[in-house]
Design a protein around this motif. Structure first.
Motif, PDB file in Angstrom:
ATOM      1  N   TRP A   1      -5.000   4.511  -3.013  1.00 58.52           N
ATOM      2  CA  TRP A   1      -4.952   3.670  -4.078  1.00 58.52           C
ATOM      3  C   TRP A   1      -6.441   3.988  -4.984  1.00 58.52           C
ATOM      4  CZ3 TRP A   1      -7.941  -0.526  -5.314  1.00 58.52           C
ATOM      5  CH2 TRP A   1      -8.020  -1.357  -4.184  1.00 58.52           C
TER       6      TRP A   1
ATOM      7  N   SER B   1      -8.215   1.922  -8.562  1.00 59.18           N
ATOM      8  CA  SER B   1      -7.309   0.481  -9.723  1.00 59.18           C
ATOM      9  C   SER B   1      -8.578   0.704 -10.709  1.00 59.18           C
ATOM     10  CB  SER B   1      -7.706  -0.870  -9.104  1.00 59.18           C
ATOM     11  OG  SER B   1      -7.388  -1.578  -9.726  1.00 59.18           O
TER      12      SER B   1
ATOM     13  N   ARG C   1      -9.920  -1.402 -13.613  1.00 55.90           N
ATOM     14  CA  ARG C   1     -10.046  -3.058 -13.896  1.00 55.90           C
ATOM     15  C   ARG C   1     -10.641  -3.134 -15.426  1.00 55.90           C
ATOM     16  NH1 ARG C   1     -10.849  -4.504  -7.619  1.00 55.90           N
ATOM     17  NH2 ARG C   1      -9.144  -3.474  -6.836  1.00 55.90           N
TER      18      ARG C   1
ATOM     19  N   HIS D   1      -4.760  -4.208 -14.991  1.00 53.32           N
ATOM     20  CA  HIS D   1      -5.699  -2.650 -14.481  1.00 53.32           C
ATOM     21  C   HIS D   1      -5.036  -1.979 -14.433  1.00 53.32           C
ATOM     22  CE1 HIS D   1      -6.857  -6.325 -11.023  1.00 53.32           C
ATOM     23  NE2 HIS D   1      -7.354  -6.490 -12.334  1.00 53.32           N
TER      24      HIS D   1
ATOM     25  N   THR E   1      -3.853   1.149 -12.338  1.00 49.53           N
ATOM     26  CA  THR E   1      -3.420   2.111 -10.845  1.00 49.53           C
ATOM     27  C   THR E   1      -2.594   3.127 -10.573  1.00 49.53           C
ATOM     28  OG1 THR E   1      -4.439  -0.961 -10.684  1.00 49.53           O
ATOM     29  CG2 THR E   1      -3.106   0.159  -8.397  1.00 49.53           C
TER      30      THR E   1
ATOM     31  N   ILE F   1      -1.059   4.854  -7.483  1.00 49.37           N
ATOM     32  CA  ILE F   1      -0.946   5.216  -6.324  1.00 49.37           C
ATOM     33  C   ILE F   1      -0.638   6.278  -5.880  1.00 49.37           C
ATOM     34  CG2 ILE F   1       1.217   4.563  -4.252  1.00 49.37           C
ATOM     35  CD1 ILE F   1      -0.268   1.732  -5.608  1.00 49.37           C
TER      36      ILE F   1
ATOM     37  N   ILE G   1       0.734  -3.986   1.696  1.00 47.98           N
ATOM     38  CA  ILE G   1      -0.139  -5.232   0.471  1.00 47.98           C
ATOM     39  C   ILE G   1       0.143  -7.146   0.771  1.00 47.98           C
ATOM     40  CG2 ILE G   1      -0.423  -5.981  -1.513  1.00 47.98           C
ATOM     41  CD1 ILE G   1      -0.003  -3.279  -3.012  1.00 47.98           C
TER      42      ILE G   1
ATOM     43  N   TYR H   1      -1.044  -9.805  -1.703  1.00 49.60           N
ATOM     44  CA  TYR H   1      -1.430 -10.868  -2.200  1.00 49.60           C
ATOM     45  C   TYR H   1      -0.763 -11.959  -2.180  1.00 49.60           C
ATOM     46  CZ  TYR H   1      -2.441  -6.635  -4.702  1.00 49.60           C
ATOM     47  OH  TYR H   1      -2.627  -5.413  -4.690  1.00 49.60           O
TER      48      TYR H   1
ATOM     49  N   GLU I   1       0.541 -11.579  -9.191  1.00 52.04           N
ATOM     50  CA  GLU I   1       0.534  -9.938  -9.169  1.00 52.04           C
ATOM     51  C   GLU I   1       2.176  -9.742 -10.434  1.00 52.04           C
ATOM     52  OE1 GLU I   1       0.391  -6.656  -7.205  1.00 52.04           O
ATOM     53  OE2 GLU I   1      -1.167  -4.960  -8.625  1.00 52.04           O
TER      54      GLU I   1
ATOM     55  N   TYR J   1       7.946  -4.934 -11.565  1.00 54.13           N
ATOM     56  CA  TYR J   1       7.758  -5.479 -10.848  1.00 54.13           C
ATOM     57  C   TYR J   1       7.310  -6.733 -10.843  1.00 54.13           C
ATOM     58  CZ  TYR J   1       4.508  -3.744  -7.654  1.00 54.13           C
ATOM     59  OH  TYR J   1       3.758  -3.171  -7.400  1.00 54.13           O
TER      60      TYR J   1
ATOM     61  N   LEU K   1       3.798  -0.505  -0.231  1.00 55.25           N
ATOM     62  CA  LEU K   1       3.891   0.347  -1.908  1.00 55.25           C
ATOM     63  C   LEU K   1       3.862   1.285  -1.535  1.00 55.25           C
ATOM     64  CD1 LEU K   1       4.347  -0.330  -4.471  1.00 55.25           C
ATOM     65  CD2 LEU K   1       1.650  -0.577  -4.624  1.00 55.25           C
TER      66      LEU K   1
ATOM     67  N   LEU L   1       0.288   3.202 -12.856  1.00 52.51           N
ATOM     68  CA  LEU L   1       1.122   1.511 -12.945  1.00 52.51           C
ATOM     69  C   LEU L   1      -0.130   0.639 -13.445  1.00 52.51           C
ATOM     70  CD1 LEU L   1       1.583   1.092  -8.850  1.00 52.51           C
ATOM     71  CD2 LEU L   1       3.408   1.969 -10.913  1.00 52.51           C
TER      72      LEU L   1
ATOM     73  N   CYS M   1      -1.504  -3.678 -13.884  1.00 51.22           N
ATOM     74  CA  CYS M   1      -0.696  -4.390 -13.047  1.00 51.22           C
ATOM     75  C   CYS M   1      -1.831  -6.002 -14.156  1.00 51.22           C
ATOM     76  CB  CYS M   1      -1.469  -4.524 -12.307  1.00 51.22           C
ATOM     77  SG  CYS M   1      -1.270  -2.472 -10.859  1.00 51.22           S
TER      78      CYS M   1
ATOM     79  N   PHE N   1      -3.033  -9.301 -12.960  1.00 53.44           N
ATOM     80  CA  PHE N   1      -2.898 -11.011 -11.745  1.00 53.44           C
ATOM     81  C   PHE N   1      -3.902 -12.066 -12.373  1.00 53.44           C
ATOM     82  CE2 PHE N   1      -4.256  -6.485  -9.112  1.00 53.44           C
ATOM     83  CZ  PHE N   1      -3.903  -6.456  -8.093  1.00 53.44           C
TER      84      PHE N   1
ATOM     85  N   TYR O   1      -6.719  -9.781  -0.898  1.00 54.48           N
ATOM     86  CA  TYR O   1      -7.583  -9.462  -1.475  1.00 54.48           C
ATOM     87  C   TYR O   1      -7.752 -11.354  -1.362  1.00 54.48           C
ATOM     88  CZ  TYR O   1      -6.794  -5.612  -4.591  1.00 54.48           C
ATOM     89  OH  TYR O   1      -6.376  -4.641  -5.304  1.00 54.48           O
TER      90      TYR O   1
END
Ligand code: 9YT
Length: 129
Positions: free
Chosen positions: A21, A23, A25, A38, A40, A42, A50, A52, A57, A85, A95, A104, A106, A108, A124
């Motif tokens: 991926w 990202s 930001r 972000h 992202t 994929i 993943i 987290y 997220e 999601y 993923l 995507l 995203c 956080f 992370y």
């Protein structure tokens, strides 16, 4: 007021890349919004583990295709343009990119500080600065 374009993020320290991926930001902790934001990508045909554990997220797909598999129950959810999601239970998952790269958006919470990338457990770290 903060206005940023993708061109201003790509190729800077605010673009993080991994094998599966990339990202971009746009907003980070230092921007003071209480979340990070972000875009992202994929990569098609890839799988990313993943988990987290320190962050929540939410993810909204705006292009491409793929799927998410939640590891606790083995459920598989297709992802395509218009699907959102939320990892509201810090859900550990795979993923997977499909035939085309997935794009995507995203968010956080707590916000990322900028340099985070997945460790071998898909986590992370919680960074302060
Ligand atoms: C959807 C997802 O979690 N992809 C991994 C990268 C992450 N979204 C990020 O750091 O922007």
């Amino acid at each position: 007021m903060i206005v940023r374009t993708l061109d201003e993020v790509i190729g800077t320290e605010n673009e993080m890349k991994a094998e599966t991926w990339s990202s971009r930001r746009f907003l980070l902790k230092k921007d003071g919004m209480g979340f990070s934001f972000h875009e992202t990508i994929i990569y098609a045909g890839t799988e990313t583990h993943i988990h987290y554990q320190n962050h929540l997220e939410a993810v909204y797909c705006v292009a491409g295709d793929g799927e998410i598999e939640t590891i606790a129950d083995g459920k598989v959810y297709p992802i395509t343009n218009g699907t959102m999601y939320a990892l509201n239970e810090n859900d550990e998952h795979y993923l997977r990119g499909g035939k085309e790269d997935m794009r995507l958006i995203c968010v956080f919470n707590p916000p990322l500080v900028g340099s985070e990338t997945h460790d071998e457990e898909g986590v992370y770290p919680l960074l302060e600065a």
